[in-house]
Design a protein around this motif. Sequence first.
Motif, mmCIF file in Angstrom:
data_model
loop_
_atom_site.group_PDB
_atom_site.id
_atom_site.type_symbol
_atom_site.label_atom_id
_atom_site.label_comp_id
_atom_site.label_asym_id
_atom_site.label_seq_id
_atom_site.Cartn_x
_atom_site.Cartn_y
_atom_site.Cartn_z
ATOM 1 N N ARG A 95 0.824 -1.213 0.000
ATOM 2 C CA ARG A 95 0.000 0.000 0.000
ATOM 3 C C ARG A 95 0.860 1.266 0.000
ATOM 4 N NH1 ARG A 95 -5.456 -0.087 1.171
ATOM 5 N NH2 ARG A 95 -6.325 -2.182 1.342
ATOM 6 N N GLN A 96 1.983 1.208 0.673
ATOM 7 C CA GLN A 96 2.909 2.348 0.636
ATOM 8 C C GLN A 96 3.458 2.551 -0.770
ATOM 9 O OE1 GLN A 96 5.706 1.186 3.719
ATOM 10 N NE2 GLN A 96 4.732 2.532 5.224
ATOM 11 N N VAL A 97 3.662 1.448 -1.487
ATOM 12 C CA VAL A 97 4.133 1.550 -2.874
ATOM 13 C C VAL A 97 3.067 2.205 -3.741
ATOM 14 C CG1 VAL A 97 4.877 0.260 -4.909
ATOM 15 C CG2 VAL A 97 5.657 -0.442 -2.650
ATOM 16 N N TYR A 98 1.806 1.780 -3.607
ATOM 17 C CA TYR A 98 0.730 2.373 -4.405
ATOM 18 C C TYR A 98 0.644 3.883 -4.150
ATOM 19 C CZ TYR A 98 -0.688 -2.581 -4.313
ATOM 20 O OH TYR A 98 -0.713 -3.956 -4.382
ATOM 21 N N PHE A 99 0.686 4.249 -2.866
ATOM 22 C CA PHE A 99 0.621 5.670 -2.500
ATOM 23 C C PHE A 99 1.808 6.420 -3.100
ATOM 24 C CE2 PHE A 99 1.476 9.327 0.154
ATOM 25 C CZ PHE A 99 0.222 9.847 0.433
ATOM 26 N N LEU A 100 2.997 5.830 -2.977
ATOM 27 C CA LEU A 100 4.216 6.495 -3.422
ATOM 28 C C LEU A 100 4.227 6.715 -4.935
ATOM 29 C CD1 LEU A 100 7.094 7.512 -2.641
ATOM 30 C CD2 LEU A 100 7.902 5.211 -3.210
ATOM 31 N N VAL A 101 3.862 5.691 -5.719
ATOM 32 C CA VAL A 101 3.950 5.845 -7.175
ATOM 33 C C VAL A 101 2.913 6.847 -7.687
ATOM 34 C CG1 VAL A 101 4.950 3.565 -7.572
ATOM 35 C CG2 VAL A 101 2.466 3.836 -7.691
ATOM 36 N N VAL A 102 1.754 6.925 -7.031
ATOM 37 C CA VAL A 102 0.764 7.927 -7.448
ATOM 38 C C VAL A 102 1.254 9.329 -7.109
ATOM 39 C CG1 VAL A 102 -1.591 8.769 -7.164
ATOM 40 C CG2 VAL A 102 -1.171 6.310 -7.263
ATOM 41 N N LEU A 103 1.794 9.498 -5.900
ATOM 42 C CA LEU A 103 2.274 10.821 -5.492
ATOM 43 C C LEU A 103 3.462 11.266 -6.338
ATOM 44 C CD1 LEU A 103 2.171 13.226 -3.582
ATOM 45 C CD2 LEU A 103 3.629 11.949 -2.002
ATOM 46 N N GLU A 125 10.613 -1.765 -10.820
ATOM 47 C CA GLU A 125 11.738 -2.179 -9.985
ATOM 48 C C GLU A 125 11.300 -2.411 -8.538
ATOM 49 O OE1 GLU A 125 14.738 -2.987 -11.205
ATOM 50 O OE2 GLU A 125 13.742 -2.629 -13.130
ATOM 51 N N LEU A 126 10.380 -1.596 -8.028
ATOM 52 C CA LEU A 126 9.867 -1.821 -6.674
ATOM 53 C C LEU A 126 9.068 -3.118 -6.610
ATOM 54 C CD1 LEU A 126 8.720 1.777 -5.639
ATOM 55 C CD2 LEU A 126 10.713 0.521 -4.799
ATOM 56 N N ALA A 127 8.351 -3.427 -7.694
ATOM 57 C CA ALA A 127 7.555 -4.660 -7.729
ATOM 58 C C ALA A 127 8.433 -5.901 -7.700
ATOM 59 C CB ALA A 127 6.671 -4.671 -8.972
ATOM 60 N N LEU A 128 9.662 -5.776 -8.181
ATOM 61 C CA LEU A 128 10.593 -6.904 -8.147
ATOM 62 C C LEU A 128 11.235 -7.078 -6.770
ATOM 63 C CD1 LEU A 128 12.399 -6.388 -11.587
ATOM 64 C CD2 LEU A 128 10.924 -8.315 -10.965
ATOM 65 N N HIS A 205 -4.639 4.362 -2.663
ATOM 66 C CA HIS A 205 -4.224 3.616 -1.477
ATOM 67 C C HIS A 205 -5.428 2.876 -0.890
ATOM 68 C CE1 HIS A 205 -3.562 3.230 2.910
ATOM 69 N NE2 HIS A 205 -2.303 2.996 2.594
ATOM 70 N N TYR A 206 -6.570 3.560 -0.820
ATOM 71 C CA TYR A 206 -7.768 2.982 -0.216
ATOM 72 C C TYR A 206 -8.393 1.904 -1.103
ATOM 73 C CZ TYR A 206 -12.452 2.654 1.767
ATOM 74 O OH TYR A 206 -13.614 2.176 2.304
ATOM 75 N N LEU A 207 -8.317 2.071 -2.412
ATOM 76 C CA LEU A 207 -8.957 1.137 -3.339
ATOM 77 C C LEU A 207 -8.141 -0.123 -3.595
ATOM 78 C CD1 LEU A 207 -10.326 3.578 -6.100
ATOM 79 C CD2 LEU A 207 -11.614 2.417 -4.298
#
Length: 465
Positions: A95-103, A125-128, A205-207
């Motif tokens: 969830r922190q990754v989702y928030f970070l890539v959107v921001l 790269e973060l997904a790996l 992040h919420y979805l």
Amino acid sequence: MIQKLGKKFTDIFQRFMPDAFVFALLLTLITAGLAMTWTEASTMKVIRSWYDGFWLLLEFGMQMVLLVVTGYSIALSPLVNRGIDTLAGKIRSPRQVYFLVVLLGSLFCLVSWGWMVVTAVLGRELALRIKGIHYPYLIACIYFSNLIWVCGLSSSIPLLLNTPGNFILEAGILSSTLPTADTLGSSLNLVMMGIILVTGPLLMHYLAPRSADVPTLKTMLGPESGQNTTPIREEARLLKLPYKAFSDLLNNSMIIQYVIALSGTVYLIHHFMTRGLDLNLNVMIFTFLILGLYLHGTPMRYVIAMKRASGNISGIVFQFPFYAGIMGIMIYTGLGEKLALWMASVASVDSVPFFAFLSGALVNFAIPSAGGEFAVIGPSILQAVQEIGAGLPEQQLNALISRAAMSVAYGESLTNLLQPFFLLVIIPVLGSGTKIQARDIMGYLVIPFLFFLLLQLALVSFWPL
């Protein structure tokens, strides 16, 4: 409940949405049918318009290819990989990754929409490196981050209207340029920008899907993904001949590489000193290219990196011309102008931003390029605004014109969430080695689309001029 609804939309898209290429073909037929019925264009006229338009995006398509491969090749350098490793070590959850890539993606796209490629590289790269990331949803987050680009420095429509001698001025529709202070610097745009920056990361992040069976990048790659795990430096060493050769000396010369890179740097310094922050697509691609030269050190290593980065660009190469053909039908049959004239016939001073937004949103499906779309419907919309607001004071009329232009831009950007055209720009990076398709991603964007549709329509309609 919201997460379940997002999953439902994804299931619907997977069941009914075809491949992006088939989507383009169906859209071609729909646009052709509209042109024949609404403008009464003959079948041959539509076919000729389709063919004439087929070549309109060749330059843009090549720019997209270079943007992808030069941006991706930077990520393949050891220095950038170490930086991403450091960042990944500070992140604790998907969830922190989702928030970070959107921001971060939103902030990048405020500089230039093409920086979405940088977000794509970071996301992959973060997904790996981080366990449990729902990869299709991560791609949706990255694609969503591009929503804000029309509020930023590369927004095509306001930049065009502030360009001396633009086609709107030459047509006599406006008597002077519109300063970006009235469009990008307007209170509406600043509020729109702030809302997207704050609510966008929180919303995605919420979805985020809550599922035990998460499709991660590593599981999607599989054992036969064709990913080359040999370090670039090692592959370059293995390509050398078993004996000393002048050709190997040239191939691995850092001097040649850095002289060229330094020359490019000199040009970029000159460019920004003389033109300010003019970060157009060509300059951005050139910057990525020069940065890649520095990061990889030798010609052979850079060649290997570019080859790896070019492995999945077929979607851009052969699908862009079909979207250009749709654009040709809209332009040469008069269908785009017809839509804008219809808007003029039903709009009023209070409702013209609303209809301009809808026009931009609808035409974007056929012409998924803000500049190209505005070339088709912009003159008619601005002319309509001039006629509708004829009795207004000059300052208020200019504010209404600026509002209408930005409304077209907002509508165009929003429907990209349902239109896979620009997904083709990041899929070469994010989809490399996988079988992921647009239908696996687009369903996650339906709720964000509906949320921002209502929000943006309310803002363009009711925010004070």
